[in-house]
Motif scaffolding. Structure first.
Motif, PDB file in Angstrom:
ATOM      1  N   LEU A  41      49.655  81.492  -2.050  1.00  0.00           N
ATOM      2  CA  LEU A  41      48.999  82.209  -0.954  1.00  0.00           C
ATOM      3  C   LEU A  41      48.122  83.346  -1.460  1.00  0.00           C
ATOM      4  O   LEU A  41      47.035  83.590  -0.922  1.00  0.00           O
ATOM      5  CB  LEU A  41      50.043  82.734   0.034  1.00  0.00           C
ATOM      6  CG  LEU A  41      50.756  81.664   0.868  1.00  0.00           C
ATOM      7  CD1 LEU A  41      51.860  82.284   1.711  1.00  0.00           C
ATOM      8  CD2 LEU A  41      49.760  80.910   1.751  1.00  0.00           C
ATOM      9  N   VAL A  42      48.576  84.047  -2.508  1.00  0.00           N
ATOM     10  CA  VAL A  42      47.759  85.117  -3.095  1.00  0.00           C
ATOM     11  C   VAL A  42      46.466  84.549  -3.655  1.00  0.00           C
ATOM     12  O   VAL A  42      45.372  85.061  -3.392  1.00  0.00           O
ATOM     13  CB  VAL A  42      48.544  85.873  -4.199  1.00  0.00           C
ATOM     14  CG1 VAL A  42      47.609  86.683  -5.085  1.00  0.00           C
ATOM     15  CG2 VAL A  42      49.560  86.804  -3.573  1.00  0.00           C
ATOM     16  N   CYS A  43      46.565  83.471  -4.434  1.00  0.00           N
ATOM     17  CA  CYS A  43      45.373  82.863  -5.042  1.00  0.00           C
ATOM     18  C   CYS A  43      44.391  82.372  -3.978  1.00  0.00           C
ATOM     19  O   CYS A  43      43.196  82.676  -4.031  1.00  0.00           O
ATOM     20  CB  CYS A  43      45.774  81.697  -5.941  1.00  0.00           C
ATOM     21  SG  CYS A  43      46.661  82.169  -7.444  1.00  0.00           S
ATOM     22  N   ALA A  44      44.896  81.623  -3.012  1.00  0.00           N
ATOM     23  CA  ALA A  44      44.026  81.048  -1.990  1.00  0.00           C
ATOM     24  C   ALA A  44      43.449  82.125  -1.073  1.00  0.00           C
ATOM     25  O   ALA A  44      42.262  82.078  -0.716  1.00  0.00           O
ATOM     26  CB  ALA A  44      44.800  80.010  -1.175  1.00  0.00           C
ATOM     27  N   SER A  45      44.268  83.114  -0.700  1.00  0.00           N
ATOM     28  CA  SER A  45      43.795  84.182   0.188  1.00  0.00           C
ATOM     29  C   SER A  45      42.762  85.055  -0.506  1.00  0.00           C
ATOM     30  O   SER A  45      41.781  85.488   0.118  1.00  0.00           O
ATOM     31  CB  SER A  45      44.965  85.041   0.671  1.00  0.00           C
ATOM     32  OG  SER A  45      45.882  84.258   1.391  1.00  0.00           O
ATOM     33  N   ALA A  46      42.970  85.331  -1.797  1.00  0.00           N
ATOM     34  CA  ALA A  46      41.993  86.120  -2.554  1.00  0.00           C
ATOM     35  C   ALA A  46      40.664  85.383  -2.620  1.00  0.00           C
ATOM     36  O   ALA A  46      39.595  85.981  -2.439  1.00  0.00           O
ATOM     37  CB  ALA A  46      42.523  86.406  -3.954  1.00  0.00           C
ATOM     38  N   ASP A  47      40.715  84.071  -2.866  1.00  0.00           N
ATOM     39  CA  ASP A  47      39.491  83.261  -2.871  1.00  0.00           C
ATOM     40  C   ASP A  47      38.807  83.317  -1.508  1.00  0.00           C
ATOM     41  O   ASP A  47      37.583  83.471  -1.428  1.00  0.00           O
ATOM     42  CB  ASP A  47      39.828  81.806  -3.218  1.00  0.00           C
ATOM     43  CG  ASP A  47      39.474  81.463  -4.646  1.00  0.00           C
ATOM     44  OD1 ASP A  47      39.317  82.394  -5.462  1.00  0.00           O
ATOM     45  OD2 ASP A  47      39.349  80.272  -4.959  1.00  0.00           O
ATOM     46  N   ALA A  48      39.594  83.169  -0.451  1.00  0.00           N
ATOM     47  CA  ALA A  48      39.033  83.206   0.903  1.00  0.00           C
ATOM     48  C   ALA A  48      38.347  84.548   1.168  1.00  0.00           C
ATOM     49  O   ALA A  48      37.229  84.594   1.710  1.00  0.00           O
ATOM     50  CB  ALA A  48      40.129  82.958   1.932  1.00  0.00           C
ATOM     51  N   LEU A  49      39.004  85.633   0.764  1.00  0.00           N
ATOM     52  CA  LEU A  49      38.431  86.971   0.956  1.00  0.00           C
ATOM     53  C   LEU A  49      37.105  87.114   0.218  1.00  0.00           C
ATOM     54  O   LEU A  49      36.118  87.618   0.765  1.00  0.00           O
ATOM     55  CB  LEU A  49      39.433  88.022   0.455  1.00  0.00           C
ATOM     56  CG  LEU A  49      38.976  89.475   0.488  1.00  0.00           C
ATOM     57  CD1 LEU A  49      38.800  89.943   1.925  1.00  0.00           C
ATOM     58  CD2 LEU A  49      39.977  90.363  -0.238  1.00  0.00           C
ATOM     59  N   LEU A  50      37.065  86.629  -1.029  1.00  0.00           N
ATOM     60  CA  LEU A  50      35.847  86.736  -1.829  1.00  0.00           C
ATOM     61  C   LEU A  50      34.732  85.846  -1.272  1.00  0.00           C
ATOM     62  O   LEU A  50      33.562  86.229  -1.292  1.00  0.00           O
ATOM     63  CB  LEU A  50      36.152  86.383  -3.283  1.00  0.00           C
ATOM     64  CG  LEU A  50      37.040  87.398  -4.021  1.00  0.00           C
ATOM     65  CD1 LEU A  50      37.564  86.818  -5.320  1.00  0.00           C
ATOM     66  CD2 LEU A  50      36.269  88.688  -4.278  1.00  0.00           C
ATOM     67  N   ILE A  51      35.087  84.659  -0.788  1.00  0.00           N
ATOM     68  CA  ILE A  51      34.083  83.770  -0.200  1.00  0.00           C
ATOM     69  C   ILE A  51      33.475  84.399   1.053  1.00  0.00           C
ATOM     70  O   ILE A  51      32.251  84.419   1.232  1.00  0.00           O
ATOM     71  CB  ILE A  51      34.703  82.387   0.121  1.00  0.00           C
ATOM     72  CG1 ILE A  51      35.021  81.639  -1.185  1.00  0.00           C
ATOM     73  CG2 ILE A  51      33.774  81.556   0.998  1.00  0.00           C
ATOM     74  CD1 ILE A  51      35.929  80.427  -1.003  1.00  0.00           C
ATOM     75  N   VAL A  52      34.334  84.927   1.919  1.00  0.00           N
ATOM     76  CA  VAL A  52      33.854  85.587   3.142  1.00  0.00           C
ATOM     77  C   VAL A  52      32.977  86.790   2.791  1.00  0.00           C
ATOM     78  O   VAL A  52      31.910  86.998   3.383  1.00  0.00           O
ATOM     79  CB  VAL A  52      35.046  86.003   4.033  1.00  0.00           C
ATOM     80  CG1 VAL A  52      34.592  86.931   5.154  1.00  0.00           C
ATOM     81  CG2 VAL A  52      35.726  84.774   4.616  1.00  0.00           C
ATOM     82  N   ALA A  53      33.400  87.564   1.784  1.00  0.00           N
ATOM     83  CA  ALA A  53      32.609  88.726   1.366  1.00  0.00           C
ATOM     84  C   ALA A  53      31.240  88.299   0.842  1.00  0.00           C
ATOM     85  O   ALA A  53      30.225  88.946   1.120  1.00  0.00           O
ATOM     86  CB  ALA A  53      33.367  89.503   0.284  1.00  0.00           C
ATOM     87  N   GLY A  54      31.219  87.193   0.087  1.00  0.00           N
ATOM     88  CA  GLY A  54      29.954  86.694  -0.432  1.00  0.00           C
ATOM     89  C   GLY A  54      29.014  86.260   0.674  1.00  0.00           C
ATOM     90  O   GLY A  54      27.815  86.559   0.653  1.00  0.00           O
ATOM     91  N   ILE A  55      29.550  85.568   1.682  1.00  0.00           N
ATOM     92  CA  ILE A  55      28.723  85.110   2.799  1.00  0.00           C
ATOM     93  C   ILE A  55      28.239  86.303   3.627  1.00  0.00           C
ATOM     94  O   ILE A  55      27.119  86.301   4.144  1.00  0.00           O
ATOM     95  CB  ILE A  55      29.511  84.114   3.678  1.00  0.00           C
ATOM     96  CG1 ILE A  55      29.805  82.843   2.870  1.00  0.00           C
ATOM     97  CG2 ILE A  55      28.741  83.761   4.951  1.00  0.00           C
ATOM     98  CD1 ILE A  55      30.756  81.886   3.544  1.00  0.00           C
ATOM     99  N   ALA A  56      29.067  87.346   3.707  1.00  0.00           N
ATOM    100  CA  ALA A  56      28.694  88.545   4.474  1.00  0.00           C
ATOM    101  C   ALA A  56      27.672  89.414   3.744  1.00  0.00           C
ATOM    102  O   ALA A  56      27.162  90.378   4.322  1.00  0.00           O
ATOM    103  CB  ALA A  56      29.945  89.357   4.790  1.00  0.00           C
TER     104      ALA A  56
END
Length: 199
Positions: A41-56
């Motif tokens: 969950l840490v690995c996947a959630s961190a990736d999700a956070l970074l992906i969302v930040a990149g798109i934003a």
């Protein structure tokens, strides 16, 4: 929309499915069956956070601040080199798969180490934030569908790696298997750390 989702999933999978520092660490912990769900969950959630930040739009901010990438580069290199040396030391000692509670790494230590592999790696910012962010921005209205696909790829990969590793457990009942794994992890960490310094 489905085309954007599929493109995001495939783009995310190409960047995530590689045996780097984070994946090597998760694989080792998963084979030992130590804190698999929290680490996945840490690995996947961190990736999700970074992906969302990149798109934003965080990617553009990072590109304009080379000092940030330099800090991540040298901090990440030091982190990888130290962990690589620890893996090399483990490879010199016979070990086998022991699942008793007394041999487990504390959850807090496992989580902090996992976060270190995630956020001290400058390539995660280049790949996940800048590259995926720029690919998503080209799709305009479909950028968030693209991002959802990339996030989905991340969750699928980390769950597959974390829970698929249990099938390797019988192999790692032998000390030689651990020596080989730790040697491979050590070479990966030391190689990545050296590359970060030399880049």
């Amino acid at each position: 929309m489905p085309a954007d989702l599929i493109a995001g999933f495939l783009s995310g999978a190409v960047l995530i499915v590689a045996i780097g520092a984070q994946n090597s660490y998760l694989l080792r912990q998963a084979i030992r069956r130590e804190h698999v769900l929290p680490l996945v969950l840490v690995c996947a959630s961190a990736d999700a956070l970074l992906i969302v930040a990149g798109i934003a739009g965080l990617g553009a901010v990072i590109e304009s601040q080379p000092a940030f990438l330099s800090l991540a580069r040298y901090g990440g290199a030091a982190f990888l080199l130290v962990y690589g040396l620890l893996s090399a030391r483990r490879a010199c000692k016979p070990e086998q798969l022991i699942l008793d509670a007394g041999s487990r790494l504390p959850l807090g230590v496992a989580m902090v180490t996992c976060l270190g592999f995630t956020f001290l790696n400058p390539h995660v910012y280049l790949d996940t934030v800048i590259l995926l962010g720029s690919l998503a921005s080209q799709r305009e209205e479909g950028r968030w569908s693209f991002g959802a696909g990339a996030v989905g790829a991340s969750f699928v990969w980390f769950f597959a790696l974390g829970y698929g590793a249990r099938f390797l457990a019988p192999l790692f009942a032998k000390p030689l298997s651990w020596r080989i794994l730790d040697s491979m992890i050590s070479m990966t960490m030391l190689g990545l750390g050296s590359l970060l310094i030399l880049e």
